[in-house]
Design a protein around this motif. Structure first.
Motif, short mmCIF file in Angstrom:
data_model
loop_
_atom_site.label_atom_id
_atom_site.label_comp_id
_atom_site.label_asym_id
_atom_site.label_seq_id
_atom_site.Cartn_x
_atom_site.Cartn_y
_atom_site.Cartn_z
N GLN A 32 81.47 -5.93 -46.02
CA GLN A 32 82.38 -5.59 -47.11
C GLN A 32 83.43 -6.67 -47.30
O GLN A 32 83.70 -7.48 -46.42
N GLU A 36 84.31 -4.74 -52.66
CA GLU A 36 82.99 -4.13 -52.67
C GLU A 36 82.35 -4.12 -51.30
O GLU A 36 82.81 -4.78 -50.37
N LEU A 37 81.25 -3.36 -51.24
CA LEU A 37 80.55 -3.17 -49.98
C LEU A 37 79.06 -3.35 -50.25
O LEU A 37 78.56 -2.88 -51.27
N GLN A 86 84.61 6.38 -48.81
CA GLN A 86 85.58 6.41 -49.92
C GLN A 86 84.79 6.53 -51.22
O GLN A 86 83.58 6.32 -51.24
N ILE A 88 83.53 5.39 -55.01
CA ILE A 88 83.14 4.11 -55.62
C ILE A 88 83.15 4.23 -57.15
O ILE A 88 83.25 5.32 -57.69
N SER A 93 78.32 -0.31 -59.66
CA SER A 93 77.49 -0.38 -58.46
C SER A 93 76.03 -0.51 -58.86
O SER A 93 75.62 -0.01 -59.92
N LYS A 113 84.10 -0.67 -54.82
CA LYS A 113 85.10 0.26 -54.29
C LYS A 113 86.07 0.70 -55.39
O LYS A 113 86.49 -0.11 -56.20
N ARG A 114 86.40 1.97 -55.38
CA ARG A 114 87.40 2.48 -56.33
C ARG A 114 88.79 1.99 -55.92
O ARG A 114 89.59 1.58 -56.75
N GLN A 116 90.99 -0.69 -53.36
CA GLN A 116 90.83 -1.92 -52.60
C GLN A 116 91.37 -1.69 -51.19
O GLN A 116 92.54 -1.93 -50.90
N TRP A 119 86.83 -0.11 -45.39
CA TRP A 119 86.14 1.11 -44.99
C TRP A 119 85.77 1.04 -43.51
O TRP A 119 85.28 0.00 -43.06
#
Length: 196
Positions: A32, A36-37, A86, A88, A93, A113-114, A116, A119
């Motif tokens: 991550q 984003e992840l 969390q 998104i 995505s 990610k919604r 910042q 995670w």
């Protein structure tokens, strides 16, 4: 409150080794950055995208090959393990299927990610990492949204000020307000005024 004791180098190494082993045992790999992840897992080379079942919602993720136990989102004791750590942004995505040099294929799921923030894991209840140990390598202030960037810049400024024995931005703001008020009211005695 109990005293917080810093771990010894041996305890720190053991903790890192345990975390690495737990992460290696997951049926997928993930990494991550602050925005984003990415989740990846390998499938046989004969698998096509139509053979995959991938479901991405605001707070859940399931992925695997049709007719097989899902790689992400399997049931444990009758409960589906697919709740994300969390929320998104679903519209930002995506997922891809790419062929590897060895003939296998890799499924890559990119989650926007919604918020910042770091995670501890992809799916709640799975092996977690210690997010306090994350040291972002190429994280730049320009990568952050306006509000987060302003907060980080203020924290950095305040830290530098403290290190130099100078007032923080909040302390400076209070002093400026007092100075302005003194200038507007020269008849008042401010010799005993304290800034709280």
């Amino acid at each position: 409150m109990a005293d917080h004791k810093e771990p010894t180098p041996a305890e720190e190494a053991a903790s890192r080794a345990k975390e690495a082993a737990e992460q290696a045992a997951l049926p997928y790999k993930w990494q991550q950055d602050i925005k984003e992840l990415s989740v990846t897992f390998t499938v046989p080379g004969n698998i096509k995208s139509r053979d995959l079942v991938i479901s991405i919602t605001q707070d859940k993720l399931s992925a695997g090959i049709k007719g097989q136990t899902p790689v992400i989102g399997e049931e444990v004791d009758g409960v589906k393990q697919n709740k994300l750590a969390q929320e998104i942004k679903v519209d930002d995505s995506t997922w891809t299927l790419a062929t590897n040099p060895d003939g296998t294929k890799t499924v890559e799921i990119l989650l926007a990610k919604r918020k910042q923030e770091w995670w501890p894991n992809v799916i709640q209840g799975t092996a977690a990492i210690d997010v306090t140990k994350i040291q972002p390598e190429n994280s730049k202030l320009s990568d952050l949204d306006g509000e987060t960037r302003g907060m980080v810049e203020k924290m950095m400024f305040d830290q530098r000020q403290k290190e130099q024995g100078l007032p923080t931005s909040d302390e400076q703001k209070k002093a400026d307000i007092l100075k302005k008020f003194q200038a507007q009211h020269p008849e008042m005695d401010f010799s005993k005024a304290k800034i709280q």
